[in-house]
Scaffold this motif. Structure first.
Motif, PDB file in Angstrom:
ATOM      1  N   THR A  79       0.924  -1.219   0.067  1.00 16.18           N
ATOM      2  CA  THR A  79      -0.245   0.105   0.210  1.00 16.18           C
ATOM      3  C   THR A  79       0.907   1.326   0.042  1.00 16.18           C
ATOM      4  O   THR A  79       1.996   1.217   0.356  1.00 16.18           O
ATOM      5  CB  THR A  79      -0.827  -0.060   1.274  1.00 16.18           C
ATOM      6  OG1 THR A  79       0.176  -0.083   2.383  1.00 16.18           O
ATOM      7  CG2 THR A  79      -2.047  -1.297   1.160  1.00 16.18           C
ATOM      8  N   PHE A  81       0.566   4.771   1.188  1.00 16.35           N
ATOM      9  CA  PHE A  81      -0.236   5.680   2.265  1.00 16.35           C
ATOM     10  C   PHE A  81      -0.100   7.117   1.932  1.00 16.35           C
ATOM     11  O   PHE A  81      -0.997   7.673   1.914  1.00 16.35           O
ATOM     12  CB  PHE A  81       0.250   5.210   3.580  1.00 16.35           C
ATOM     13  CG  PHE A  81      -0.301   6.046   4.684  1.00 16.35           C
ATOM     14  CD1 PHE A  81      -1.815   5.852   5.256  1.00 16.35           C
ATOM     15  CD2 PHE A  81       0.109   7.099   5.386  1.00 16.35           C
ATOM     16  CE1 PHE A  81      -2.433   6.524   5.977  1.00 16.35           C
ATOM     17  CE2 PHE A  81      -0.525   7.935   6.330  1.00 16.35           C
ATOM     18  CZ  PHE A  81      -1.912   7.742   6.741  1.00 16.35           C
ATOM     19  N   LYS A 138      -4.743   4.054  -2.642  1.00 13.79           N
ATOM     20  CA  LYS A 138      -3.400   3.721  -1.986  1.00 13.79           C
ATOM     21  C   LYS A 138      -2.741   2.421  -2.527  1.00 13.79           C
ATOM     22  O   LYS A 138      -1.884   2.037  -2.163  1.00 13.79           O
ATOM     23  CB  LYS A 138      -3.837   3.619  -0.449  1.00 13.79           C
ATOM     24  CG  LYS A 138      -4.570   4.709   0.158  1.00 13.79           C
ATOM     25  CD  LYS A 138      -3.944   6.009   0.088  1.00 13.79           C
ATOM     26  CE  LYS A 138      -4.519   7.071   1.316  1.00 13.79           C
ATOM     27  NZ  LYS A 138      -4.311   8.349   0.430  1.00 13.79           N
ATOM     28  N   CYS A 155     -11.567   4.336  -1.196  1.00 14.17           N
ATOM     29  CA  CYS A 155     -10.553   4.864  -0.733  1.00 14.17           C
ATOM     30  C   CYS A 155     -10.626   6.084  -0.167  1.00 14.17           C
ATOM     31  O   CYS A 155      -9.718   6.733   0.635  1.00 14.17           O
ATOM     32  CB  CYS A 155      -9.510   4.801  -1.849  1.00 14.17           C
ATOM     33  SG  CYS A 155      -7.706   4.320  -0.888  1.00 14.17           S
TER      34      CYS A 155
END
Ligand code: URA
Ligand code: SF4
Length: 246
Positions: A79, A81, A138, A155
């Motif tokens: 991921t 962030f 992400k 998201c």
């Protein structure tokens, strides 16, 4: 080197040393942009598995790391962030991770990221110093396609919470996906740029995505205008006393 058609802006660009790099070509993402596939979204995107409201940074990061709220989780490596000063005045929002970002877990580390770093440098900003960089989604959309609306929607609470925690003074939306999702308004960059919009009460400016600029050199002067506009806007947001207004 100076050519007849040079504008003052081009000269400034060259002086600040970004012109040459803006001409970098041949990045993997410069391959023709994948066409959006209307019905090709993952089957059942949903809202977050748990509420994001009220989470602190650590909790929010942990939740993103384990998120499976949309189909993009299936093929992601890491991921992504977001990165930077968690109290930044400036927030830059891109679209979603590409291959290198997915590998490293950090936004804008590939070719487009180098251009973004140069765009920041052009207005005296540096990644991580009063700047935060995040994306609409992400997790990497396979093949670098655009995220579909359902994925962006799934998201969105994460970015919303990031923005609540950062409280930036100005948001710069990089490209159409960022602009459309933050403004909830379907319009082209050409229409949206040059104006101060708002995201939840925070001034927001729209400009071209750096990956687009790598392919479309003819629009780089406009991107430079947008950056200058962003700087002017930020200045205008400073307390009147300090700006010398009477
Ligand atoms: N393009 C984006 O929109 N975001 C990234 O993090 C990298 C490339
Ligand atoms: Fe979750 Fe966002 Fe990744 Fe989808 S893109 S799985 S909503 S973190």
């Amino acid at each position: 080197m100076t050519t007849a058609g040079d504008t003052r802006r081009d000269q400034i660009l060259r002086e600040i040393g970004i012109d040459v790099r803006w001409r970098l070509r041949g990045a993997p993402e410069a391959a023709s942009a994948p066409a959006a596939e209307p019905g090709a979204a993952s089957p059942v995107p949903r809202a977050q598995s748990a509420p994001v409201q009220g989470l602190d940074w650590a909790e929010l990061k942990a939740q993103v790391t384990s998120c499976t709220a949309c189909g993009l989780h299936e093929k992601r490596n890491k991921t992504v962030f977001g990165v930077g000063d968690e109290q930044a005045d400036w927030l830059f929002v891109g679209e979603g991770p590409g291959a290198e970002e997915d590998e490293q877990g950090e936004p804008f580390v590939g070719q487009a990221g180098k251009l973004l770093d140069n765009m920041l440098a052009a207005i005296n900003l540096r990644r991580g110093e009063n700047v935060y960089i995040a994306n609409i989604v992400k997790c990497r959309p396979p093949g670098n396609r655009n995220p579909v609306a359902e994925e962006a929607q799934a998201c969105s609470a994460y970015l919303q919470r990031q923005i609540e925690l950062i409280r930036p003074k100005l948001i710069v939306a990089l490209g159409k996906v960022a602009a459309v999702n933050l403004l909830q308004r379907d319009a082209s960059i050409a229409v949206l740029r040059g104006e101060v919009h708002e995201y939840r009460g925070i001034p927001l400016i729209v400009t071209y995505h750096p990956a687009y600029l790598l392919r479309t050199l003819s629009d780089k002067a406009k991107a430079w205008q947008d950056l200058c506009f962003a700087v002017d806007t930020m200045r205008g947001l400073q307390p009147a006393a300090r700006a010398g207004a009477a």
